[in-house]
Enzyme design. Structure first.
Site: not given
Ligand code: AP5
Length: 214
Positions: A13, A88, A127, A160, A171
């Site tokens: 996203k 969300r 990431r 992260r 998540r």
């Protein structure tokens, strides 16, 4: 144009929202980035949000909805915006609807980036996020020019806290329970478009622009 990006954590996203925002010259508004900036600056909101984010849980709606309503009321959003990571939950989507309806406006497209869970965990472990400007890289699919350093601002790139595999599993669970119902919500409104998020980034980008008629 007023857009929403939907998709699982790590679906792409943020990557796509940044490119589409630049192409359409509209602001890219990421609630995740707003919370991370507040954590970095040690604000009250940041302290509250961190407790939820580190566990992979959603920040409560009451801390989120007003923040977005205020942001999209700013002058730079008069020509449209891209919301990345908001709404969300169904209550967040209803709150957004209410704010827009009061202004005689609506969401033009909800772009759903479809990626199966199996692909997500490996994506997240690769990431890297910039501590300075929030730009996102991937060690294999989108590496920075110099390892560990942001191309945009020269700050350090980190994994992260919430990208660790155990938090990613939470998540994903939260996504399926609370966010996936938004796909139906926007389909019923006739605003949903879906793209295959497993394709290479450039192809996902072209597919999104095609769906937006650009
Ligand atoms: P947030 O920052 O919004 O995280 P997220 O939705 O979980 O999404 P991500 O940023 O993890 O992933 P992305 O889909 O943007 O993927 P990306 O482009 O980086 O939220 C974090 C937390 O904040 C939440 O868990 C929650 O606690 C809180 N929060 C935020 N908003 C909230 C709200 N509205 N309500 C309540 N709580 C909220 O891509 C991922 C990786 O894959 C990158 O490395 C990228 O380079 C790579 N990649 C991207 N596309 C491709 C591709 N096509 N092929 C290969 N690799 C790719």
């Amino acid at each position: 144009m007023k857009l929403i990006m939907l998709g699982a954590p790590g679906a792409g996203k943020g990557t796509q929202a940044a490119r589409v925002a630049e192409a359409l010259q509209i602001p890219h508004i990421s609630t995740g980035d707003i919370f991370r900036a507040n954590i970095k600056n040690g604000t009250e909101l940041g302290k509250k949000a961190k407790a939820y984010m580190d566990q992979g849980k959603l920040v409560p709606d009451e801390l989120t909805c007003d923040l977005v309503a205020d942001r999209i009321a700013k002058d730079d959003c008069s020509g449209g915006f891209i919301l990345d990571g908001f709404p969300r939950t169904i209550p967040q989507a209803e709150a957004l609807d209410k704010v827009l309806t009061e202004r005689g406006e609506k969401i033009d497209f909800a772009v759903n980036i479809d990626v199966p869970d199996e692909a997500i965990v490996s994506r997240m472990s690769g990431r890297r996020a910039c501590v300075g400007c929030g730009a996102t890289y991937h060690i294999e699919f989108n590496p920075p020019k110099k390892e560990g350093i942001c191309d945009n601002c020269g700050a350090e790139l980190i994994l992260r806290e919430d990208d660790k595999p155990e938090t990613v599993a939470t998540r994903l669970k939260v996504y399926h329970e609370q966010t996936q119902p938004l796909i139906d919500f926007y389909e019923k409104k006739g605003a949903l478009v879906t793209v295959d998020g497993t394709l290479p980034m450039d192809e996902v980008y072209k597919a999104i622009l095609g769906k937006l008629g650009k």
